[in-house]
Design an enzyme around this catalytic site. Structure first.
Site, short mmCIF file in Angstrom:
data_model
loop_
_atom_site.label_atom_id
_atom_site.label_comp_id
_atom_site.label_asym_id
_atom_site.label_seq_id
_atom_site.Cartn_x
_atom_site.Cartn_y
_atom_site.Cartn_z
N ARG A 1 11.05 -6.41 4.02
CA ARG A 1 10.98 -4.94 4.08
C ARG A 1 11.76 -4.45 5.30
O ARG A 1 12.53 -3.50 5.21
CB ARG A 1 9.51 -4.52 4.16
CG ARG A 1 9.29 -3.03 4.35
CD ARG A 1 7.84 -2.66 4.16
NE ARG A 1 7.02 -3.00 5.33
CZ ARG A 1 5.70 -2.90 5.36
NH1 ARG A 1 5.04 -2.48 4.30
NH2 ARG A 1 5.03 -3.21 6.45
N ARG B 1 -0.34 -8.78 13.23
CA ARG B 1 -0.96 -7.74 12.38
C ARG B 1 -1.85 -8.39 11.32
O ARG B 1 -2.93 -7.89 11.01
CB ARG B 1 0.11 -6.87 11.73
CG ARG B 1 0.77 -5.93 12.74
CD ARG B 1 2.12 -5.43 12.26
NE ARG B 1 2.02 -4.66 11.04
CZ ARG B 1 3.05 -4.49 10.19
NH1 ARG B 1 4.22 -5.05 10.43
NH2 ARG B 1 2.89 -3.75 9.12
N ARG C 1 10.91 -0.42 10.66
CA ARG C 1 9.78 -0.22 11.57
C ARG C 1 9.87 -1.23 12.71
O ARG C 1 10.24 -2.38 12.50
CB ARG C 1 8.47 -0.45 10.81
CG ARG C 1 8.14 0.67 9.86
CD ARG C 1 7.00 0.27 8.95
NE ARG C 1 5.85 -0.32 9.65
CZ ARG C 1 4.64 -0.40 9.12
NH1 ARG C 1 4.41 0.07 7.91
NH2 ARG C 1 3.66 -0.95 9.79
N ARG D 1 -9.82 0.78 8.79
CA ARG D 1 -9.43 -0.60 9.07
C ARG D 1 -10.53 -1.37 9.80
O ARG D 1 -10.34 -2.55 10.09
CB ARG D 1 -8.18 -0.59 9.95
CG ARG D 1 -6.87 -0.83 9.20
CD ARG D 1 -5.79 -0.74 10.24
NE ARG D 1 -4.55 -1.38 9.95
CZ ARG D 1 -3.47 -0.75 9.46
NH1 ARG D 1 -3.54 0.50 9.09
NH2 ARG D 1 -2.36 -1.41 9.33
N LYS E 1 0.83 -1.22 0.00
CA LYS E 1 0.00 0.00 0.00
C LYS E 1 0.86 1.27 0.00
O LYS E 1 0.59 2.21 -0.73
CB LYS E 1 -0.94 0.03 1.22
CG LYS E 1 -1.96 -1.09 1.26
CD LYS E 1 -3.00 -0.88 2.37
CE LYS E 1 -2.42 -0.93 3.77
NZ LYS E 1 -1.86 -2.25 4.15
P1 AMP Z 1 0.44 0.62 9.04
O1 AMP Z 1 1.63 1.51 8.83
O2 AMP Z 1 -0.75 1.06 8.25
O3 AMP Z 1 0.77 -0.83 8.84
O4 AMP Z 1 0.01 0.79 10.59
C1 AMP Z 1 0.90 0.42 11.62
C2 AMP Z 1 0.13 0.25 12.93
O5 AMP Z 1 -0.52 1.49 13.27
C3 AMP Z 1 -0.99 -0.78 12.90
O6 AMP Z 1 -0.51 -2.10 13.15
C4 AMP Z 1 -1.89 -0.27 14.02
O7 AMP Z 1 -1.35 -0.56 15.29
C5 AMP Z 1 -1.81 1.24 13.83
N1 AMP Z 1 -2.82 1.75 12.87
C6 AMP Z 1 -2.59 2.38 11.68
N2 AMP Z 1 -3.72 2.72 11.07
C7 AMP Z 1 -4.72 2.28 11.88
C8 AMP Z 1 -6.15 2.31 11.80
N3 AMP Z 1 -6.78 2.86 10.74
N4 AMP Z 1 -6.85 1.77 12.82
C9 AMP Z 1 -6.25 1.22 13.89
N5 AMP Z 1 -4.92 1.13 14.02
C10 AMP Z 1 -4.14 1.67 13.03
#
Ligand code: AMP
Length: 196
Positions: free
Chosen positions: A127, A146, A135, A88, A13
């Site tokens: 990654r 996740r 990260r 999400r 993404k």
């Molecule tokens: P991402 O970078 O999108 O993979 O997000 C990393 C982490 O941030 C996720 O594993 C969640 O802990 C939190 N997070 C990001 N976006 C959301 C969302 N829309 N709702 C809930 N948690 C989120």
């Protein structure tokens, strides 16, 4: 064009969001990036979400809904936006719909990057290994959590968007270039009506 980039962790993404930013000159709104910045800055929000992110769990809906609601009204999002990693949950999607309604706008398309679950952990671990500043959650153990959070809470959104006729499924196992082309071709059939 008001877009949502949808897909499991490790689907690509972030990469495709960057390419859409260049192609459409609209900003990427990544809740993950915003939350990571808050953790790094040590804000109240950052302190609250850090343990959840490290555990591979979702943060509470109201936190991300508030962040996105505010971000959508910024000047640079006037002509469109790419939501990456939001919504999400169904509750987040409903809150987004309400927020857009008050702005007299709507989502034009949901681009869904489809990658089989068995490929995701490897992609995430790679990654993490390749990044200069990896990260905290790009390791095999957290990746598995996740992915299960995705399966339980996020995947049901596909039916939600599909019912609304918004879902555009893209084969996310192709090369980055081919994924980019497939998205461009899917979006060329979309009539943006969501702008101001
Ligand atoms: P991402 O970078 O999108 O993979 O997000 C990393 C982490 O941030 C996720 O594993 C969640 O802990 C939190 N997070 C990001 N976006 C959301 C969302 N829309 N709702 C809930 N948690 C989120």
């Amino acid at each position: 064009m008001n877009l949502i980039l949808f897909g499991p962790p490790g689907a690509g993404k972030g990469t495709q969001a960057q390419r859409l930013v260049e192609r459409h000159k609209i900003p990427q709104i990544s809740t993950g990036d915003i939350l990571r910045a808050a953790v790094k800055a040590g804000t109240e929000l950052g302190k609250k979400v850090k343990p959840l992110m490290e555990a591979g769990q979702l943060v509470p809906d109201e936190l991300v809904v508030g962040i996105v609601g505010e971000r959508l009204t910024a000047e640079d999002a006037r002509n469109g936006f790419i939501l990456d990693g939001f919504p999400r949950t169904v509750a987040q999607a409903e809150a987004l719909e309400r927020a857009l309604k008050t702005l007299n706008r709507r989502i034009d398309a949901v681009v869904s990057l489809e990658v089989p679950e068995k490929m995701l952990v490897d992609r995430i671990v790679n990654r993490g290994a390749q990044a200069s500043a990896p990260r905290a959650d790009d390791n095999a153990e957290t990746a598995v959590r996740r992915i299960s959070a995705y399966r339980a809470e996020t995947e049901p959104l596909k039916a939600y968007f599909s019912k609304k006729g918004l879902l555009r499924a893209i084969d996310g196992t192709q090369s980055m270039e081919l994924v980019e082309q497939s998205i461009a071709s899917a979006l060329s059939q979309v009539q943006p009506a969501g702008g101001v």
